[in-house]
Motif scaffolding. Structure first.
Motif, PDB file in Angstrom:
ATOM      1  N   GLN A  92       1.834   4.782  -1.027  1.00  0.00           N
ATOM      2  CA  GLN A  92       0.901   5.840  -1.425  1.00  0.00           C
ATOM      3  C   GLN A  92       1.463   6.755  -2.503  1.00  0.00           C
ATOM      4  O   GLN A  92       0.712   7.347  -3.264  1.00  0.00           O
ATOM      5  CB  GLN A  92       0.546   6.679  -0.192  1.00  0.00           C
ATOM      6  CG  GLN A  92      -0.164   5.876   0.886  1.00  0.00           C
ATOM      7  CD  GLN A  92      -0.048   6.562   2.230  1.00  0.00           C
ATOM      8  OE1 GLN A  92       1.043   6.640   2.790  1.00  0.00           O
ATOM      9  NE2 GLN A  92      -1.146   7.065   2.742  1.00  0.00           N
ATOM     10  N   ILE A  93       2.791   6.902  -2.483  1.00  0.00           N
ATOM     11  CA  ILE A  93       3.433   7.767  -3.477  1.00  0.00           C
ATOM     12  C   ILE A  93       4.552   6.984  -4.163  1.00  0.00           C
ATOM     13  O   ILE A  93       5.380   6.363  -3.497  1.00  0.00           O
ATOM     14  CB  ILE A  93       4.039   9.031  -2.825  1.00  0.00           C
ATOM     15  CG1 ILE A  93       2.970   9.846  -2.092  1.00  0.00           C
ATOM     16  CG2 ILE A  93       4.778   9.876  -3.871  1.00  0.00           C
ATOM     17  CD1 ILE A  93       1.994  10.601  -2.942  1.00  0.00           C
ATOM     18  N   LYS A 133       0.821  -1.221   0.000  1.00  0.00           N
ATOM     19  CA  LYS A 133       0.000   0.000   0.000  1.00  0.00           C
ATOM     20  C   LYS A 133       0.853   1.268   0.000  1.00  0.00           C
ATOM     21  O   LYS A 133       0.566   2.223   0.728  1.00  0.00           O
ATOM     22  CB  LYS A 133      -0.965   0.024   1.200  1.00  0.00           C
ATOM     23  CG  LYS A 133      -1.973  -1.116   1.214  1.00  0.00           C
ATOM     24  CD  LYS A 133      -3.195  -0.797   0.354  1.00  0.00           C
ATOM     25  CE  LYS A 133      -4.292  -1.825   0.510  1.00  0.00           C
ATOM     26  NZ  LYS A 133      -4.092  -3.028  -0.308  1.00  0.00           N
ATOM     27  N   GLY A 165       4.694  12.171   5.632  1.00  0.00           N
ATOM     28  CA  GLY A 165       3.914  11.098   6.234  1.00  0.00           C
ATOM     29  C   GLY A 165       3.377  10.027   5.318  1.00  0.00           C
ATOM     30  O   GLY A 165       2.534   9.238   5.727  1.00  0.00           O
ATOM     31  N   ALA A 166       3.873   9.955   4.088  1.00  0.00           N
ATOM     32  CA  ALA A 166       3.347   8.951   3.158  1.00  0.00           C
ATOM     33  C   ALA A 166       4.325   7.784   3.001  1.00  0.00           C
ATOM     34  O   ALA A 166       5.532   7.966   3.037  1.00  0.00           O
ATOM     35  CB  ALA A 166       3.072   9.570   1.792  1.00  0.00           C
ATOM     36  N   ARG A 167       3.766   6.593   2.806  1.00  0.00           N
ATOM     37  CA  ARG A 167       4.591   5.429   2.461  1.00  0.00           C
ATOM     38  C   ARG A 167       4.975   5.606   1.000  1.00  0.00           C
ATOM     39  O   ARG A 167       4.103   5.707   0.134  1.00  0.00           O
ATOM     40  CB  ARG A 167       3.803   4.145   2.692  1.00  0.00           C
ATOM     41  CG  ARG A 167       4.621   2.888   2.587  1.00  0.00           C
ATOM     42  CD  ARG A 167       3.865   1.677   3.117  1.00  0.00           C
ATOM     43  NE  ARG A 167       3.900   1.583   4.574  1.00  0.00           N
ATOM     44  CZ  ARG A 167       3.114   0.781   5.299  1.00  0.00           C
ATOM     45  NH1 ARG A 167       2.230   0.016   4.704  1.00  0.00           N
ATOM     46  NH2 ARG A 167       3.212   0.753   6.608  1.00  0.00           N
ATOM     47  N   ARG A 207      -0.507   7.665  -5.771  1.00  0.00           N
ATOM     48  CA  ARG A 207      -0.240   8.711  -6.765  1.00  0.00           C
ATOM     49  C   ARG A 207       1.174   8.523  -7.273  1.00  0.00           C
ATOM     50  O   ARG A 207       2.076   8.192  -6.505  1.00  0.00           O
ATOM     51  CB  ARG A 207      -0.423  10.095  -6.142  1.00  0.00           C
ATOM     52  CG  ARG A 207      -1.849  10.314  -5.643  1.00  0.00           C
ATOM     53  CD  ARG A 207      -1.997  11.677  -4.990  1.00  0.00           C
ATOM     54  NE  ARG A 207      -1.966  12.761  -5.957  1.00  0.00           N
ATOM     55  CZ  ARG A 207      -3.060  13.273  -6.527  1.00  0.00           C
ATOM     56  NH1 ARG A 207      -4.260  12.809  -6.210  1.00  0.00           N
ATOM     57  NH2 ARG A 207      -2.966  14.257  -7.386  1.00  0.00           N
ATOM     58  N   ALA A 246      11.567  13.615  -4.661  1.00  0.00           N
ATOM     59  CA  ALA A 246      10.102  13.634  -4.533  1.00  0.00           C
ATOM     60  C   ALA A 246       9.639  12.579  -3.524  1.00  0.00           C
ATOM     61  O   ALA A 246       8.714  12.816  -2.741  1.00  0.00           O
ATOM     62  CB  ALA A 246       9.444  13.397  -5.883  1.00  0.00           C
ATOM     63  N   ILE A 294       4.423  10.122  -9.401  1.00  0.00           N
ATOM     64  CA  ILE A 294       5.023  11.371  -9.888  1.00  0.00           C
ATOM     65  C   ILE A 294       6.068  10.991 -10.934  1.00  0.00           C
ATOM     66  O   ILE A 294       7.058  10.342 -10.615  1.00  0.00           O
ATOM     67  CB  ILE A 294       5.680  12.168  -8.746  1.00  0.00           C
ATOM     68  CG1 ILE A 294       4.730  12.283  -7.548  1.00  0.00           C
ATOM     69  CG2 ILE A 294       6.101  13.553  -9.216  1.00  0.00           C
ATOM     70  CD1 ILE A 294       5.388  12.852  -6.298  1.00  0.00           C
ATOM     71  N   LYS A 295       5.815  11.387 -12.167  1.00  0.00           N
ATOM     72  CA  LYS A 295       6.745  11.022 -13.248  1.00  0.00           C
ATOM     73  C   LYS A 295       7.724  12.166 -13.437  1.00  0.00           C
ATOM     74  O   LYS A 295       7.485  13.079 -14.212  1.00  0.00           O
ATOM     75  CB  LYS A 295       5.948  10.709 -14.514  1.00  0.00           C
ATOM     76  CG  LYS A 295       5.151   9.399 -14.362  1.00  0.00           C
ATOM     77  CD  LYS A 295       3.882   9.378 -15.198  1.00  0.00           C
ATOM     78  CE  LYS A 295       2.967   8.242 -14.760  1.00  0.00           C
ATOM     79  NZ  LYS A 295       1.606   8.394 -15.269  1.00  0.00           N
ATOM     80  N   VAL A 296       8.811  12.076 -12.713  1.00  0.00           N
ATOM     81  CA  VAL A 296       9.787  13.173 -12.643  1.00  0.00           C
ATOM     82  C   VAL A 296      10.706  13.199 -13.862  1.00  0.00           C
ATOM     83  O   VAL A 296      10.685  12.285 -14.683  1.00  0.00           O
ATOM     84  CB  VAL A 296      10.639  13.058 -11.362  1.00  0.00           C
ATOM     85  CG1 VAL A 296       9.849  13.478 -10.154  1.00  0.00           C
ATOM     86  CG2 VAL A 296      11.171  11.647 -11.225  1.00  0.00           C
ATOM     87  N   GLY A 331      10.176  14.133  -0.208  1.00  0.00           N
ATOM     88  CA  GLY A 331       9.124  15.095   0.104  1.00  0.00           C
ATOM     89  C   GLY A 331       7.867  14.392   0.588  1.00  0.00           C
ATOM     90  O   GLY A 331       7.224  14.797   1.562  1.00  0.00           O
ATOM     91  N   ALA A 332       7.526  13.286  -0.077  1.00  0.00           N
ATOM     92  CA  ALA A 332       6.327  12.536   0.294  1.00  0.00           C
ATOM     93  C   ALA A 332       6.506  11.862   1.656  1.00  0.00           C
ATOM     94  O   ALA A 332       5.617  11.916   2.510  1.00  0.00           O
ATOM     95  CB  ALA A 332       6.031  11.489  -0.777  1.00  0.00           C
ATOM     96  N   ASN A 391      -4.413   2.358  -4.871  1.00  0.00           N
ATOM     97  CA  ASN A 391      -4.752   3.732  -4.487  1.00  0.00           C
ATOM     98  C   ASN A 391      -3.476   4.494  -4.154  1.00  0.00           C
ATOM     99  O   ASN A 391      -3.119   4.668  -2.998  1.00  0.00           O
ATOM    100  CB  ASN A 391      -5.696   3.691  -3.280  1.00  0.00           C
ATOM    101  CG  ASN A 391      -6.158   5.075  -2.882  1.00  0.00           C
ATOM    102  OD1 ASN A 391      -6.089   6.008  -3.686  1.00  0.00           O
ATOM    103  ND2 ASN A 391      -6.594   5.206  -1.641  1.00  0.00           N
TER     104      ASN A 391
END
Lengths: 406, 266, 93
Positions: free
Chosen positions: A29-30, A27, A79-81, A58, A71, A60-62, A74-75, A56
């Motif tokens: 998230q980013i 899971k 607090g994002a996995r 997002r 990135a 990011i295609k850097v 940053g995520a 579920n």
């Protein structure tokens, strides 16, 4: 949940897709990544999961690998996995960020699909890209087959987010040999992995606290931060073992923690390897045993933290340790050899160790190659009572490195 | 900044003067979250941070990059362009003091022609200033603005406007540096104002695909009331070696810029 | 199922800082000259407060107040004051 109750499905897939499935089930998230051969199918598969609505997250295609890991940072710091994957020159391009990430003590996971460094351009794998990150403060594991790839990625999230660790974790696998080769991989039911991982934990978050991360500090505090990373690595040894055992209880597979031993107990000659060619080395051990040679295999699963105790234990009864490195520190030795030599100093035993450099640039090494090299080394050791500490095994021949005096 | 964002801002700062100004750990002088990051990566970190806020349901927070001209126009250009092209939902403020001031006044691509720096020590810079705002407009992002520390109300309004827009927003804030530009501290606002009054710095906004010249510059353009560039360069030591030819180049640069903006302005 | 995040501290030293007054030290000690406000001339226009790069001037109905603990003495307030109500005076040793 016990192993028996768990619903599982066996799918034939590449190592890269095994990574993608593990990230999906963890899971994340980013996801942020930049394409590089042979890593691309990881991100392609994850993009497919996301666009089909099966995941579920997002993405990011850097525009570069440097930005990919930036990135992810940053995520993660909010607090994002988060997850990224890269290879070879991409990994080298993000190297600044590899260091910054671990010193910030923020959990995240990266897959490294190994490919040799150029020039010349060469898409085949050795360990040079992965080993170049050795001093960066990441938890570093390396897989032998696609099932282990899948298992290690999930465990990487668990280890990385453990409050006694809080270090980012990278999982290595050889491009093409694992990354692009299909093997059966057992995939557990969707939510069992999240149950195993639990909620994300991290030491701080800029989305939840008014803090400043990374501003100027004194040399003393900087030294304390680095001492903290080394202490976290020490605690990670126990966490990795615990997570491996717990994973075994839930999913039915345990690997022995930082390193895994095959017939080491009574082995006079302990061969050391890491990565996909360990499968060929295992075959070689059986062939050698059939020929009456008491050989065993110590497979390094984690480069950081390094399995110091496991190495001492595995080599305690051996006459000779034969360390195969698939990368080297030019002007020094293979990186595994250096760490093994450092590990056994202080253990009270005097060991003979030999470093064999082979498989660079993706040169294929079969079980027969291992048998031939190991036999030749053992014969010369037993007849002369000595073996040159640094050998090449290249195109079927064991050769001495001429620039070390014997 | 904290008050402009109503306590909902998170600042991302690459290596620059601000890395030092905020003070040393374990203290920070800013009452808002700050993420200090390596030089080339501010826009990328901000993009990731913003995405994490979205997946965590914290979309009312604003992610703002505060970066110098080196971290923007030079080493940070690739990640800036990447974030702009993807329309990352962040505000990027480039405070432009026209050289690498934190490392000791080396030239950047944002240094104007003719300016002395420690890496253009005799002749001054021979190339014109890179126009980052124009590069951002070329990305067709929702909002681009230029501002000046001499016009704080104009800057504040632009910041407020940008806060209400979603997507990638860019503000280039002209910020004279007394040490690097060689003038007395007390003249900082006067020098910044003179840049606008001589047309060396034009204040404008790009919004919904249209350029609008901001009031202080619009009057000067309409009335053709620009002061001679000599008045701007004579109050700064960095332009001491500007000769007739370089001065001509500065006039050409200014006039071309005005012509360009006039063509696109409504 | 959505994952949640929990902050769990570590005892290891981390590269994080908390907001605090005087994070960069008492920068007022850098000052060579001190701005002095004549509040009888001050019209409460706020320009000095707005332009002060150190954010150390507060204007209220009594006039402009300068926090000398952090005023570095740049003199920008003197230049932007339309009433010449602020003067620089040398710091005493």
């Amino acid at each position: 949940m016990s192993t028996l109750e768990l619903k599982k499905e066996k799918k034939v897939m590449t190592g890269n897709h095994a990574v993608a499935y593990a990230v999906k089930l963890s899971k994340a998230q980013i996801i942020s990544a930049y394409p590089i051969t042979p890593q691309t199918s990881i991100v392609e598969k994850l993009s497919e999961f996301i666009e089909k609505g099966e995941m579920n997250a997002r993405i990011i295609k850097v525009e570069s690998e440097h930005s990919a890991l930036a990135a992810v940072y940053g995520a993660a710091i909010a607090g994002a996995r988060a997850f990224t994957a890269t290879s070879s020159h991409g990994l080298l391009y993000m190297h600044e960020w590899v260091h910054w990430f671990s010193r910030a003590r923020i959990p995240a996971v990266m897959a490294v699909v190994s490919r040799t460094i150029g020039p010349p351009w060469n898409i085949w794998p050795d360990h040079s890209d992965f080993m170049d990150q050795r001093d960066s403060g990441w938890i570093m594991s390396y897989a032998m087959d696609n099932q282990e790839v899948f298992d290690l990625v999930i465990q990487a999230f668990k280890v990385s987010e453990d409050p006694s660790v809080y270090l980012p974790a990278m999982v290595g696998l050889e491009g093409f040999i694992l990354g692009g080769t299909s093997m059966p991989v057992e995939i557990p039911e969707e939510n069992s992995v999240l149950d195993f991982l639990g909620e994300r934990r991290q030491p701080y978050s800029v989305a939840d606290e008014i803090i400043s991360v990374g501003n100027l500090t004194s040399p003393e505090e900087t030294e304390q931060i680095q001492m903290g990373i080394q202490n976290a690595m020490g605690r990670a040894r126990e966490v990795i073992k615990k997570v491996d055992e717990e994973f075994g209880r839930v999913f039915g597979r345990s690997y022995g923690g930082l390193a895994s031993c095959y017939k080491c107990g009574d082995a006079k000659y302990v061969v050391v390897t890491m990565g996909a060619w360990s499968g060929d080395a295992l075959g070689a051990i059986d062939l050698l045993r059939d020929n009456g040679i008491d050989a065993g295999l110590l497979r390094i699963r984690y480069v950081r933290p390094f399995p110091i105790e496991e190495v001492r234990e595995a080599l305690s009864n051996a006459r000779l340790g034969i360390v195969f490195d698939r990368s080297l520190s030019f002007g020094g030795f293979g990186q595994l050899y250096s760490d093994i030599a450092s590990s056994i100093i202080g253990s009270g035993t005097k060991k003979n160790l030999v470093n064999v450099i082979s498989g660079l640039g993706g040169v294929n090494i079969s079980s027969d190659d291992f048998v031939q090299a190991i036999k030749s080394i053992i014969e010369s050791y037993e007849s002369e009572g000595y073996v040159h500490p640094f050998l090449w095994y290249h195109q079927g021949e064991v050769m001495k490195y001429q620039h070390i005096k014997t | 900044m904290s008050s402009a964002t109503d306590g909902k801002g998170i600042l991302v700062v690459p290596a620059c003067c601000t890395s030092v100004v905020v003070g040393t750990a374990p203290k920070t002088s800013m009452r808002m979250p700050i993420v200090h990051v390596p030089f080339a990566s501010a826009a990328a970190v901000a993009s990731g941070l913003r995405e994490a806020l979205l997946v965590r349901g914290l979309e009312d927070k604003q992610v703002i990059v505060w970066a110098g001209d080196g971290g923007t126009a030079d080493i940070g250009m690739a990640s800036l362009s990447g974030a702009a092209e993807k329309n990352a939902d962040i505000i990027y403020i480039m405070y432009d003091n026209e050289a690498y001031m934190n490392t000791g006044i080396q030239r950047s691509s944002s240094t104007p022609r003719g300016a002395w720096t420690t890496t253009t020590p005799i002749m001054g810079k021979t190339e014109p200033k890179k126009d980052v705002s124009r590069i951002m407009i070329s990305h067709d992002v929702p909002y681009v603005a230029t501002a000046s520390i001499a016009y704080p109300h104009d800057f504040y309004n632009k910041l407020q406007t940008s806060l209400k827009i979603r997507g990638f927003r860019f503000i280039q804030l002209h910020s004279p540096c007394p040490v690097g530009w060689r003038f007395d501290d007390s003249l900082t606002v006067d020098v910044a104002r003179m840049a606008v009054e001589t047309g060396m710095w034009i204040l404008y906004e790009y919004k919904n695909g249209v350029i609008e010249i901001s009031n202080p510059s619009r009057y000067l353009i309409q009335q053709n009331k620009f002061k001679p560039i000599e008045e701007y360069i004579k109050i700064q030591g960095r332009f001491a070696s500007v000769d007739e030819n370089t001065l001509k180049g500065l006039y050409e640069y200014r006039n071309r810029n005005i012509e360009f903006l006039n063509k696109l302005a409504k | 199922m959505v994952i949640t995040m929990k902050l769990v501290k570590t005892e290891d030293k981390l590269p994080i800082s908390y907001p605090s007054e005087g994070a960069a030290g008492k920068t007022g000690t850098w000052r060579l000259e001190r701005p002095i406000v004549n509040n009888e001339m001050c019209t409460r226009c706020y320009l000095c407060e707005i332009y002060c790069p150190g954010n150390v001037i507060t204007v209220d109905k009594e006039g402009a107040h300068i926090d000398y603990n952090y005023c570095k003495g740049c003199g920008i307030c003197v230049k932007v004051c339309p009433k010449n109500a602020i003067k620089m005076e040398p710091e005493e040793e």
